[in-house]
Design an enzyme around this catalytic site. Sequence first.
Site, PDB file in Angstrom:
ATOM      1  N   VAL A 120      -0.086   0.592   3.051  1.00  0.00           N
ATOM      2  CA  VAL A 120      -0.949   1.215   2.042  1.00  0.00           C
ATOM      3  C   VAL A 120      -1.691   2.413   2.642  1.00  0.00           C
ATOM      4  O   VAL A 120      -1.304   3.562   2.449  1.00  0.00           O
ATOM      5  CB  VAL A 120      -1.951   0.187   1.456  1.00  0.00           C
ATOM      6  CG1 VAL A 120      -2.802   0.837   0.364  1.00  0.00           C
ATOM      7  CG2 VAL A 120      -1.222  -1.029   0.888  1.00  0.00           C
ATOM      8  N   CYS A 121      -2.744   2.143   3.380  1.00  0.00           N
ATOM      9  CA  CYS A 121      -3.647   3.201   3.824  1.00  0.00           C
ATOM     10  C   CYS A 121      -3.121   4.004   5.002  1.00  0.00           C
ATOM     11  O   CYS A 121      -3.713   5.034   5.361  1.00  0.00           O
ATOM     12  CB  CYS A 121      -5.016   2.614   4.155  1.00  0.00           C
ATOM     13  SG  CYS A 121      -5.842   1.931   2.705  1.00  0.00           S
TER      14      CYS A 121
END
Length: 215
Positions: A120-121
Amino acid sequence: MSTQNKAGLDALLTPRESVLVLIDHQPFQFANLNSHEPTMIVNNAVGLAKAAKVFDVPTILTTVLEERGGLLLQDVRDVFPEQQPINRTIINTWEDQRVVDAVKATGRKKLIIAGLWTEVCVAMPSIQAAGEGFEVFVVTDASGGASKEAHDMAVRRMIQAGVAPITWLAVMSEWQRDYAREKTLPGLTEVLLQHAGATGVAFAWESQLLATGRS
């Protein structure tokens, strides 16, 4: 897609070309970290931060919703006590203009990223920044995901986008490049002693033997 060199000397990292972004090494993210043993990621992220300090590599710290997800690791903040992490609401770090502006202000194009979670990040900003012409390197052993599959698939996806996977000791070794570079050697040695596991233990033992004159 990034136009970075994939081979040759210019494909390696140098301190003067590098900028490091550490993303969301926070309690909430660690709570669902299952791709790696969490203490290993803590050790590697802190070692990477200290290495950046040794080599004067600009480092940008960022968190997401820290009032709920918790503060950035204290050991990372202690490396850069003068810096307030950029606290985001946007999941994709590269969509936060403050982070992008901070990276661009360094004038450097070799962008090194580590964070939680990989899928994700880490993946989102890496893929976007690679598409905008940055040479992106993801430190896979200072990052982690919600599962081993999630981490591995994210790394594969980033490679397809032109991102280079690398480990934190490889980053530091490329920055040093030559043990005759005495200015950074003491700092590098200290980071190895503190964070390089058996390598640090072996070096400490060797130093003990040299100090006592034993062979």
